[in-house]
Design an enzyme around this catalytic site. Structure first.
Site, PDB file in Angstrom:
ATOM      1  N   HIS A   1       0.834  -1.209   0.000  1.00 48.88           N
ATOM      2  CA  HIS A   1       0.000   0.000   0.000  1.00 48.88           C
ATOM      3  C   HIS A   1       0.868   1.260   0.000  1.00 48.88           C
ATOM      4  O   HIS A   1       0.695   2.158  -0.848  1.00 48.88           O
ATOM      5  CB  HIS A   1      -0.908  -0.011   1.224  1.00 48.88           C
ATOM      6  CG  HIS A   1      -1.793   1.192   1.350  1.00 48.88           C
ATOM      7  ND1 HIS A   1      -3.143   1.160   1.072  1.00 48.88           N
ATOM      8  CD2 HIS A   1      -1.530   2.475   1.730  1.00 48.88           C
ATOM      9  CE1 HIS A   1      -3.665   2.360   1.259  1.00 48.88           C
ATOM     10  NE2 HIS A   1      -2.713   3.171   1.677  1.00 48.88           N
ATOM     11  N   GLU A   2       1.811   1.338   0.935  1.00 53.70           N
ATOM     12  CA  GLU A   2       2.640   2.536   1.043  1.00 53.70           C
ATOM     13  C   GLU A   2       3.611   2.654  -0.124  1.00 53.70           C
ATOM     14  O   GLU A   2       3.829   3.746  -0.663  1.00 53.70           O
ATOM     15  CB  GLU A   2       3.399   2.531   2.373  1.00 53.70           C
ATOM     16  CG  GLU A   2       2.514   2.606   3.605  1.00 53.70           C
ATOM     17  CD  GLU A   2       1.670   3.865   3.650  1.00 53.70           C
ATOM     18  OE1 GLU A   2       2.060   4.880   3.054  1.00 53.70           O
ATOM     19  OE2 GLU A   2       0.601   3.840   4.293  1.00 53.70           O
TER      20      GLU A   2
ATOM     21  N   HIS B   1       1.921   4.139  -3.202  1.00 55.44           N
ATOM     22  CA  HIS B   1       1.826   5.600  -3.181  1.00 55.44           C
ATOM     23  C   HIS B   1       3.126   6.225  -3.698  1.00 55.44           C
ATOM     24  O   HIS B   1       3.107   7.133  -4.535  1.00 55.44           O
ATOM     25  CB  HIS B   1       1.570   6.097  -1.755  1.00 55.44           C
ATOM     26  CG  HIS B   1       0.172   5.923  -1.271  1.00 55.44           C
ATOM     27  ND1 HIS B   1      -0.935   6.308  -2.005  1.00 55.44           N
ATOM     28  CD2 HIS B   1      -0.316   5.424  -0.098  1.00 55.44           C
ATOM     29  CE1 HIS B   1      -2.032   6.039  -1.313  1.00 55.44           C
ATOM     30  NE2 HIS B   1      -1.686   5.498  -0.160  1.00 55.44           N
TER      31      HIS B   1
END
Length: 222
Positions: A24-25, A28
């Site tokens: 997820h991170e 980004h």
């Protein structure tokens, strides 16, 4: 709560949670770099190394404490947010949407991957409960992260998307909520507003969507 059950639950959820927050991170940061902001890459955050994304309090201590204290009824946690300078994106208003959506979309893809793994294990006649439960946990964790992060309030990803979609006369005052957004979200979580009015409906739709995507595989294995 039985200590053995706690340890077993932690073991089942550990890998899915690590993958969920790490990808997820990193997503980004990767999408931000693609659209012109290299901040996360320069700080080493565009990586699948979970140690770069784990927050000792938000990722480990808080969820563990809440799980034990509430018997698993209430769970909340967070990772270290990937730094993004949205003003450095080539088209800040448009590209912020893609950077924000990258995280939740990565969780949706991971949920699908865990679902595929579950059906493949069943197809291979694997009956080891630990691996089957880990796959189910992977689907659940990622659907929860997908739905929660899309809640339309900054600093959550859905809030950033909404900020970019609103006209300037509305998006500017709306974005000023961000310094207090975490506390507002926490209050809404504790009050049950997010879980009842947002999470449950969106998670139900997401599970239905995943079932639709997995239906050909499910039919093949049966």
């Amino acid at each position: 709560m039985d200590i053995a059950n706690i340890i077993q639950t932690i073991a089942i959820y550990a890998l899915p949670v690590l993958f969920a927050i790490t990808v997820h991170e990193a997503a980004h940061g990767y999408v931000a770099r693609y659209y012109g902001d290299n901040t996360a890459a320069m700080l080493g955050r565009v990586t699948l190394n979970p140690l770069k994304h784990i927050d000792p309090i938000g990722t480990i201590a808080m969820p563990l404490f809440l799980y034990i204290a509430t018997g698993g009824a209430f769970l909340f946690g967070y990772a270290k947010p990937v730094p993004v300078h949205f003003g450095r994106l080539r088209n800040p208003r448009r590209d912020t949407i893609w950077v924000a959506l990258a995280g939740p979309v990565s969780n949706l893809i991971q949920a699908l991957a865990w679902g595929v793994a579950l059906y493949l294990l069943r197809g291979a006649a694997v009956e080891e409960r630990f691996f089957l439960e880990m796959c189910r946990a992977g689907v659940l964790v990622n659907v929860v992260m997908f739905a929660f992060n899309l809640f339309p309030l900054p600093p959550l990803d859905g809030g950033r998307v909404l900020t970019s979609l609103l006209p300037a006369r509305l998006s500017i005052p709306f974005s000023r909520i961000e310094p207090w957004g975490f506390f507002i979200v926490m209050a809404l979580v504790v009050a049950g507003v997010i879980s009842n009015l947002w999470m449950r409906p969106l998670m139900s739709l997401t599970f239905s969507f995943l079932d639709l995507l997995l239906s050909p595989l499910a039919a093949l294995i049966r």
